[in-house]
Design an enzyme around this catalytic site. Structure first.
Site, PDB file in Angstrom:
ATOM      1  NE  ARG A 270      37.920  41.378  41.988  1.00 47.10           N
ATOM      2  CZ  ARG A 270      38.168  41.008  43.231  1.00 47.10           C
ATOM      3  NH1 ARG A 270      37.188  40.598  43.989  1.00 47.10           N
ATOM      4  NH2 ARG A 270      39.380  41.067  43.725  1.00 47.10           N
TER       5      ARG A 270
ATOM      6  CG  ASP B 206      38.195  34.893  38.894  1.00 48.57           C
ATOM      7  OD1 ASP B 206      38.428  34.669  40.091  1.00 48.57           O
ATOM      8  OD2 ASP B 206      38.428  35.984  38.357  1.00 48.57           O
TER       9      ASP B 206
ATOM     10  CG  ASP C  65      44.219  27.927  42.442  1.00 50.80           C
ATOM     11  OD1 ASP C  65      45.045  28.725  41.933  1.00 50.80           O
ATOM     12  OD2 ASP C  65      44.319  27.496  43.603  1.00 50.80           O
TER      13      ASP C  65
ATOM     14  CG  ASN D 267      43.605  39.710  34.236  1.00 45.44           C
ATOM     15  OD1 ASN D 267      44.033  40.871  34.235  1.00 45.44           O
ATOM     16  ND2 ASN D 267      42.578  39.340  35.005  1.00 45.44           N
TER      17      ASN D 267
ATOM     18  CE1 TYR E 228      50.385  42.441  42.145  1.00 46.54           C
ATOM     19  CE2 TYR E 228      51.661  44.445  41.885  1.00 46.54           C
ATOM     20  CZ  TYR E 228      50.622  43.631  41.486  1.00 46.54           C
ATOM     21  OH  TYR E 228      49.842  43.994  40.415  1.00 46.54           O
TER      22      TYR E 228
ATOM     23  CE  LYS F 298      51.264  41.227  38.848  1.00 45.80           C
ATOM     24  NZ  LYS F 298      50.384  40.462  37.936  1.00 45.80           N
TER      25      LYS F 298
ATOM     26  CB  THR G 289      40.332  46.702  39.498  1.00 50.14           C
ATOM     27  OG1 THR G 289      41.627  46.577  40.097  1.00 50.14           O
ATOM     28  CG2 THR G 289      40.469  46.915  38.005  1.00 50.14           C
TER      29      THR G 289
END
Ligand code: NAP
Length: 242
Positions: free
Chosen positions: A16, A37, A58, A85, A150, A154, A185
């Site tokens: 997705r 995914d 995974d 991604n 997070y 990144k 999203t």
């Protein structure tokens, strides 16, 4: 003629969101697309919609990566493009971040990218070409107050991209990072303070669609970006310029 004709592409987190948009666009441009995914039912549905092949992966699973890349090489003979991604978001300030949350986020967002690059680099090196696109974030360009783990992950993606790009350049492999701002999203719905509030601070005044990121990923995946490696590509409606 498609912009990805004859290219074998693997996209993680493709069930997705942005990964699915990339899978759709890459397939429309002639690419042979493998979608990976952990959301198997959604992944199968997306793959049949775009005309690709879905496999469970995974991204933190080293053996899983090898198994999937071996299958791609057996069926299609090569791998030309990897879009790293897949990612997860967690919101906690540094002082409130439990160790297990930090480990989980780093495991998927950071180790997953490392394993992906390392697994495809072998066959890409043999072929003498390849493009790896790592999805970082604007949180990898700035401090990400309220999303400590997070943001850390990144920034690591940004760093890994540069180092891998320098190490792999002479082998014909390009590695670049994309830094999306606010993308509409399911992940964006988890942002602290909500999407509405964040949109107001964006110079273009809105979030992006997943397709607006996919178009940048397409450029980096294709030979059109042949002189770009080790670079950061921001797609954020001007937010980083404020
Ligand atoms: P998304 O809709 O949540 O899609 C991410 C996909 O990755 C989901 O299907 C997710 O499944 C999957 N995934 C999670 N853990 C995985 C694992 N261990 N192995 C394989 N797949 C896994 O979010 P998105 O917005 O498309 O995010 C794509 C990328 O863009 C991420 O790296 C994200 O950090 C980055 N990004 C997003 C935004 C934004 O505003 N949306 C901004 C900047 C950067 P689950 O549902 O199981 O988690």
């Amino acid at each position: 003629m498609g912009r990805l004709d004859d290219k074998i592409c693997l996209i993680t987190g493709a069930a997705r969101g942005q990964g699915a948009a990339e899978a759709e666009l890459f397939a429309a441009e002639g690419g042979t697309v493998w979608l990976a995914d952990v959301l198997d039912a959604e992944g199968e549905t997306t793959a049949s919609r775009v005309g690709g092949t879905y496999r469970h992966l995974d991204v933190a699973d080293e053996a899983g990566w090898q198994q999937l890349v071996d299958e791609i090489l057996n069926r299609d003979g090569q791998i030309d493009v990897l879009v790293n991604n897949a990612g997860i978001f967690r919101s906690n300030r540094m002082l409130d971040t439990p160790l297990n949350e930090f480990d989980l986020v780093m495991n998927i967002n950071c180790k997953g990218v490392f394993l992906g690059m390392r697994t495809v680099a072998g066959p890409m090196r043999e072929a003498g070409s390849g493009s790896i696109v790592n999805i970082s974030s604007l949180a990898g360009m700035q401090g990400a107050a309220g999303a400590f783990a997070y943001g850390t992950s990144k920034w690591a993606v940004r760093g890994m991209t540069k180092t891998a790009a320098v190490e792999l350049a002479r082998r014909g492999i390009r590695v670049n990072s994309i830094h999306p701002g606010l993308i509409a999203t399911e992940m964006a719905d988890q942002l602290p303070g909500g999407v509405e509030r964040m949109q107001r601070g964006i110079p273009l005044g809105r979030s992006a669609t997943a397709d607006e990121v996919a178009r940048l990923a397409l450029f980096l995946a294709s030979d059109e970006s042949s002189y770009s490696t080790g670079s950061e590509f921001i797609v954020d409606g001007g937010l980083n310029a404020v």
